[in-house]
Enzyme design. Structure first.
Site, PDB file in Angstrom:
ATOM      1  N   GLU A 220       0.873  -1.192   0.000  1.00 29.57           N
ATOM      2  CA  GLU A 220       0.000   0.000   0.000  1.00 29.57           C
ATOM      3  C   GLU A 220       0.900   1.229   0.000  1.00 29.57           C
ATOM      4  O   GLU A 220       1.844   1.313   0.776  1.00 29.57           O
ATOM      5  CB  GLU A 220      -0.917  -0.019   1.235  1.00 29.57           C
ATOM      6  CG  GLU A 220      -1.620   1.290   1.568  1.00 29.57           C
ATOM      7  CD  GLU A 220      -2.492   1.847   0.433  1.00 29.57           C
ATOM      8  OE1 GLU A 220      -3.369   1.129  -0.062  1.00 29.57           O
ATOM      9  OE2 GLU A 220      -2.257   3.021   0.053  1.00 29.57           O
TER      10      GLU A 220
ATOM     11  N   THR B 282      -1.253   4.254   6.181  1.00 31.51           N
ATOM     12  CA  THR B 282      -2.362   3.567   6.866  1.00 31.51           C
ATOM     13  C   THR B 282      -3.084   2.622   5.910  1.00 31.51           C
ATOM     14  O   THR B 282      -3.152   2.866   4.706  1.00 31.51           O
ATOM     15  CB  THR B 282      -3.397   4.571   7.419  1.00 31.51           C
ATOM     16  OG1 THR B 282      -3.815   5.401   6.349  1.00 31.51           O
ATOM     17  CG2 THR B 282      -2.822   5.415   8.530  1.00 31.51           C
TER      18      THR B 282
ATOM     19  N   GLY C  56      -6.734   0.775   4.735  1.00 28.70           N
ATOM     20  CA  GLY C  56      -8.126   1.261   4.678  1.00 28.70           C
ATOM     21  C   GLY C  56      -8.495   1.935   3.369  1.00 28.70           C
ATOM     22  O   GLY C  56      -9.668   2.110   3.078  1.00 28.70           O
ATOM     23  N   GLY C  57      -7.476   2.354   2.593  1.00 25.55           N
ATOM     24  CA  GLY C  57      -7.743   2.907   1.255  1.00 25.55           C
ATOM     25  C   GLY C  57      -8.598   4.156   1.289  1.00 25.55           C
ATOM     26  O   GLY C  57      -8.631   4.905   2.276  1.00 25.55           O
TER      27      GLY C  57
ATOM     28  N   CYS D 157     -11.895   4.368   1.242  1.00 29.41           N
ATOM     29  CA  CYS D 157     -13.082   4.285   2.094  1.00 29.41           C
ATOM     30  C   CYS D 157     -12.822   4.777   3.522  1.00 29.41           C
ATOM     31  O   CYS D 157     -13.516   5.650   4.019  1.00 29.41           O
ATOM     32  CB  CYS D 157     -13.586   2.848   2.091  1.00 29.41           C
ATOM     33  SG  CYS D 157     -15.043   2.620   3.096  1.00 29.41           S
TER      34      CYS D 157
ATOM     35  N   GLY E  71     -17.505  11.950 -10.753  1.00 29.37           N
ATOM     36  CA  GLY E  71     -17.256  10.516 -10.885  1.00 29.37           C
ATOM     37  C   GLY E  71     -15.820  10.148 -10.565  1.00 29.37           C
ATOM     38  O   GLY E  71     -15.000  11.016 -10.222  1.00 29.37           O
ATOM     39  N   ARG E  72     -15.542   8.846 -10.644  1.00 23.59           N
ATOM     40  CA  ARG E  72     -14.215   8.343 -10.288  1.00 23.59           C
ATOM     41  C   ARG E  72     -13.657   7.485 -11.417  1.00 23.59           C
ATOM     42  O   ARG E  72     -14.405   6.833 -12.141  1.00 23.59           O
ATOM     43  CB  ARG E  72     -14.294   7.543  -8.981  1.00 23.59           C
ATOM     44  CG  ARG E  72     -14.708   8.445  -7.803  1.00 23.59           C
ATOM     45  CD  ARG E  72     -14.670   7.729  -6.491  1.00 23.59           C
ATOM     46  NE  ARG E  72     -13.366   7.248  -6.099  1.00 23.59           N
ATOM     47  CZ  ARG E  72     -12.412   7.986  -5.521  1.00 23.59           C
ATOM     48  NH1 ARG E  72     -12.622   9.266  -5.279  1.00 23.59           N
ATOM     49  NH2 ARG E  72     -11.260   7.454  -5.187  1.00 23.59           N
TER      50      ARG E  72
ATOM     51  N   HIS F  60     -44.387  -2.634  15.824  1.00 19.88           N
ATOM     52  CA  HIS F  60     -45.089  -1.357  15.665  1.00 19.88           C
ATOM     53  C   HIS F  60     -44.825  -0.474  16.878  1.00 19.88           C
ATOM     54  O   HIS F  60     -44.848  -0.980  18.005  1.00 19.88           O
ATOM     55  CB  HIS F  60     -46.599  -1.612  15.546  1.00 19.88           C
ATOM     56  CG  HIS F  60     -47.402  -0.346  15.487  1.00 19.88           C
ATOM     57  ND1 HIS F  60     -47.478   0.420  14.348  1.00 19.88           N
ATOM     58  CD2 HIS F  60     -48.143   0.291  16.442  1.00 19.88           C
ATOM     59  CE1 HIS F  60     -48.243   1.474  14.582  1.00 19.88           C
ATOM     60  NE2 HIS F  60     -48.649   1.425  15.846  1.00 19.88           N
TER      61      HIS F  60
HETATM   62  C1  FAD Z   1     -16.084  10.781  -0.511  1.00 18.51           C
HETATM   63  C2  FAD Z   1     -16.397   9.334  -0.740  1.00 18.51           C
HETATM   64  C3  FAD Z   1     -17.391   8.732  -0.011  1.00 18.51           C
HETATM   65  C4  FAD Z   1     -17.684   7.392  -0.208  1.00 18.51           C
HETATM   66  N1  FAD Z   1     -18.673   6.819   0.540  1.00 18.51           N
HETATM   67  C5  FAD Z   1     -18.964   5.511   0.373  1.00 18.51           C
HETATM   68  C6  FAD Z   1     -19.937   4.884   1.178  1.00 18.51           C
HETATM   69  O1  FAD Z   1     -20.556   5.508   2.029  1.00 18.51           O
HETATM   70  N2  FAD Z   1     -20.164   3.565   0.994  1.00 18.51           N
HETATM   71  C7  FAD Z   1     -19.496   2.841   0.043  1.00 18.51           C
HETATM   72  O2  FAD Z   1     -19.740   1.644  -0.109  1.00 18.51           O
HETATM   73  N3  FAD Z   1     -18.554   3.414  -0.735  1.00 18.51           N
HETATM   74  C8  FAD Z   1     -18.267   4.723  -0.584  1.00 18.51           C
HETATM   75  N4  FAD Z   1     -17.290   5.290  -1.346  1.00 18.51           N
HETATM   76  C9  FAD Z   1     -16.601   4.454  -2.336  1.00 18.51           C
HETATM   77  C10 FAD Z   1     -15.546   3.573  -1.648  1.00 18.51           C
HETATM   78  O3  FAD Z   1     -14.650   4.392  -0.957  1.00 18.51           O
HETATM   79  C11 FAD Z   1     -14.826   2.722  -2.669  1.00 18.51           C
HETATM   80  O4  FAD Z   1     -15.758   1.988  -3.413  1.00 18.51           O
HETATM   81  C12 FAD Z   1     -13.882   1.758  -1.991  1.00 18.51           C
HETATM   82  O5  FAD Z   1     -12.913   2.430  -1.233  1.00 18.51           O
HETATM   83  C13 FAD Z   1     -13.182   0.894  -3.042  1.00 18.51           C
HETATM   84  O6  FAD Z   1     -12.328   0.013  -2.424  1.00 18.51           O
HETATM   85  P1  FAD Z   1     -11.071  -0.604  -3.185  1.00 18.51           P
HETATM   86  O7  FAD Z   1     -10.496  -1.590  -2.230  1.00 18.51           O
HETATM   87  O8  FAD Z   1     -11.476  -1.072  -4.520  1.00 18.51           O
HETATM   88  O9  FAD Z   1     -10.070   0.589  -3.450  1.00 18.51           O
HETATM   89  P2  FAD Z   1      -9.588   1.875  -2.665  1.00 18.51           P
HETATM   90  O10 FAD Z   1     -10.316   2.097  -1.424  1.00 18.51           O
HETATM   91  O11 FAD Z   1      -9.555   2.951  -3.695  1.00 18.51           O
HETATM   92  O12 FAD Z   1      -8.117   1.503  -2.257  1.00 18.51           O
HETATM   93  C14 FAD Z   1      -7.117   1.317  -3.174  1.00 18.51           C
HETATM   94  C15 FAD Z   1      -5.794   1.469  -2.479  1.00 18.51           C
HETATM   95  O13 FAD Z   1      -4.759   1.078  -3.368  1.00 18.51           O
HETATM   96  C16 FAD Z   1      -3.645   1.915  -3.172  1.00 18.51           C
HETATM   97  N5  FAD Z   1      -2.845   1.844  -4.406  1.00 18.51           N
HETATM   98  C17 FAD Z   1      -3.218   2.198  -5.652  1.00 18.51           C
HETATM   99  N6  FAD Z   1      -2.250   1.896  -6.538  1.00 18.51           N
HETATM  100  C18 FAD Z   1      -1.251   1.335  -5.814  1.00 18.51           C
HETATM  101  C19 FAD Z   1       0.017   0.799  -6.161  1.00 18.51           C
HETATM  102  N7  FAD Z   1       0.425   0.739  -7.427  1.00 18.51           N
HETATM  103  N8  FAD Z   1       0.806   0.335  -5.169  1.00 18.51           N
HETATM  104  C20 FAD Z   1       0.390   0.369  -3.868  1.00 18.51           C
HETATM  105  N9  FAD Z   1      -0.795   0.850  -3.495  1.00 18.51           N
HETATM  106  C21 FAD Z   1      -1.610   1.323  -4.456  1.00 18.51           C
HETATM  107  C22 FAD Z   1      -4.265   3.267  -2.901  1.00 18.51           C
HETATM  108  O14 FAD Z   1      -3.363   4.090  -2.183  1.00 18.51           O
HETATM  109  C23 FAD Z   1      -5.485   2.895  -2.067  1.00 18.51           C
HETATM  110  O15 FAD Z   1      -5.216   2.940  -0.686  1.00 18.51           O
HETATM  111  C24 FAD Z   1     -16.961   6.635  -1.165  1.00 18.51           C
HETATM  112  C25 FAD Z   1     -15.941   7.241  -1.897  1.00 18.51           C
HETATM  113  C26 FAD Z   1     -15.663   8.570  -1.694  1.00 18.51           C
HETATM  114  C27 FAD Z   1     -14.553   9.202  -2.486  1.00 18.51           C
END
Ligand code: FAD
Length: 476
Positions: free
Chosen positions: A35, A39, A41-42, A44, A272-273, A446
């Protein structure tokens, strides 16, 4: 270069990545997680789901204190200490990320901080924070590198007053006038927070309605409840965004667009993302990535390279944490030799706005498109004793969609207070293939808001007594 060998390498420690790594370790596999940030947790936990919900909690308490004047209780205007608000939010994030770090340690998952890039189908090079490099040789890899906020070429993103969601979550200041570009969940959640903290919020959307894809009857309840919170500019295109000393000057065009340019103190870009698939050196492998950075996988989350899997935002919509978690479990289990597939019957989606909007299974738009012979049963909260007692009856609706040929539930949506919590029953009902009778005959307590689900099913069954029954036997 230092070399590490492992059975399973996970790239990215978001909800998908850490869940895959923990499941893999629990199945007895040697697991390394790379990572780039310190930290786990990414998005989310650090800059997404959790900090936004901490801020929405603060906003909700402020709104409730205001609202209670309808019942004769008067509070003074709140004093807002923005630094303390940020501290509260950071504290929540810290508790969760610290918990994850100790669970990784407990499971003997090796966390390497650095950026991973594929060298070939069995190894990655990791650039560590001190600039040194480590090679990780793996038998299997799970890519969970997530997504990032989309950037547009016409937007001067480098100006500090132009925010993405991460900037907005820092809550460093409350802009007097805030523009939100985009009417999706993330923009509206942040808009809800800032409008409660005191910003005047404009929302510019290209289409006719907020949260595209949500059924109109649901979104109408939400929009009506928010008419004083947001100035929604539908069918509006942003023509130019010019940073000036006195503010960000934005010109619009379209049916409801202001004729003259408008000066904003900040602009939140929430359009969007985009998936991170094109930044991983995947050209050195057989893994298929499209132009949008999305990785192609099969129903076992396997890419074109048989030992490399991908999960979470990087494989596409819906970009939600709980989808990523379940995919992570499946990928780890497939690697461990289990015959499992990712074939969910429903993936719930919740906007934690005021009121919340929650849905699972098919929308009415989707049911129509699929040519299903369906019937909608909706229970308005104006007929709910609990909603009336809690003063939330004017902005609530529970909607169920049934297949008329089989009576089976195919989808549901709720707009209203705590809709996200109420959705659990609909998700489980969809997963268990429940029909209308299963829901209508389940005795709901209820007075509760969840009895609105039972009552919507009773409307379909024609057994409702708490609401006029359109299916009652007609008497002269
Ligand atoms: C403001 C906001 C609010 C949100 N609210 C919600 C919600 O309420 N409920 C919900 O379900 N979803 C929500 N989401 C969406 C949710 O955060 C994502 O769907 C979720 O985090 C995706 O998880 P993931 O594991 O795919 O990737 P991510 O959480 O994006 O994690 C990917 C990780 O990979 C790491 N990384 C990337 N490339 C590399 C590399 N080459 N080497 C090492 N590390 C790397 C990044 O640093 C990151 O930590 C929200 C998003 C945002 C932006």
């Amino acid at each position: 270069m230092n070399e590490i060998k492992t059975q399973v390498l996970v790239i990215g420690a978001g909800p998908g990545g850490y869940s895959a790594a923990f499941r893999s370790a629990d199945l007895g596999l040697d697991t390394v997680i790379v990572e780039r940030y310190p930290t786990l947790g990414g998005v989310c936990l650090n800059v997404g789901c959790i900090p936004s919900k901490a801020l929405l909690h603060v906003a909700k308490v402020v709104e409730e204190a205001k609202h209670i004047k309808n019942a004769g209780i008067f509070y003074e205007e709140p004093k807002i200490d923005i630094e303390k608000v940020a501290e509260y939010k950071n504290g929540v994030v810290k508790r969760l990320t610290t918990g994850l770090a100790s669970m990784a340690k407990m499971r003997k998952v090796n966390h390497i901080q650095g950026y991973a890039k594929f060298l070939d189908e069995n190894s990655v090079e990791v650039e560590l924070t001190n600039g040194e490099k480590t090679k990780v040789i793996f038998e299997n890899c799970i890519i969970a590198a997530g997504s990032q906020s989309s950037k547009m070429s016409f937007i001067p993103h480098e100006d500090p007053r132009i925010w993405d969601s991460t900037d907005a979550l820092e809550v460093k200041e409350v802009p007097k006038k805030l523009l939100i570009l985009g009417g999706g969940i993330i923009g509206l959640e942040m808009g809800t927070v800032y409008s409660t903290l005191g910003s005047q919020v404009d929302v510019a959307i290209r289409g006719e309605q907020l949260m595209t894809g949500t059924d109109l009857d649901i979104i109408k309840v939400y929009t009506k409840a928010n008419q004083d919170r947001f100035n929604i500019m539908a069918k509006t295109q942003t023509q130019s965004i010019i940073p000036k000393k006195e503010g960000i000057y934005v010109e619009f065009k379209g049916e409801n667009a202001p004729k003259d340019g408008v000066l904003y103190d900040a602009v939140l870009v929430a359009l969007g993302r985009s998936a991170n698939g094109n930044k991983l050196g995947l050209e050195n492998t057989n893994v298929e990535v499209d132009e949008q950075g999305l990785i192609k996988v099969d129903s076992q989350l396997r890419t074109k390279a048989s030992n490399i899997f991908a999960i979470g935002d990087i494989i596409g919509q819906p970009m939600l944490a709980h989808k990523a978690v379940h995919e992570g479990h499946v990928a780890a289990e497939v690697i461990a030799g289990h015959k499992v597939y990712f074939e969910p019957k429903q993936i719930p989606s919740i906007a934690y706005t005021f009121p919340e909007i929650a849905s699972a299974g098919m929308s009415e738009i989707e049911a129509k498109k699929a040519g299903i012979n369906y019937e909608v049963s909706s229970f308005p909260w104006s007929a709910s004793g609990r909603a009336l007692a809690s003063d939330v009856a004017s902005s609530g609706l529970t909607k169920l969609i049934f297949n008329k040929d089989t009576n089976q539930l195919i989808g549901g949506a709720i707009v209203g207070e705590n809709a996200g919590e109420l959705l659990g029953e609909i998700s489980l009902a969809l997963e268990m293939d429940c029909d209308a009778q299963d829901l209508a005959l389940t005795i709901h307590a209820h007075p509760t808001l969840h009895e609105s689900i039972g009552m919507a099913a009773e409307i379909f069954e024609g057994t409702i007594t708490d609401f006029p029954n359109a299916k009652a036997v007609k008497r002269k």
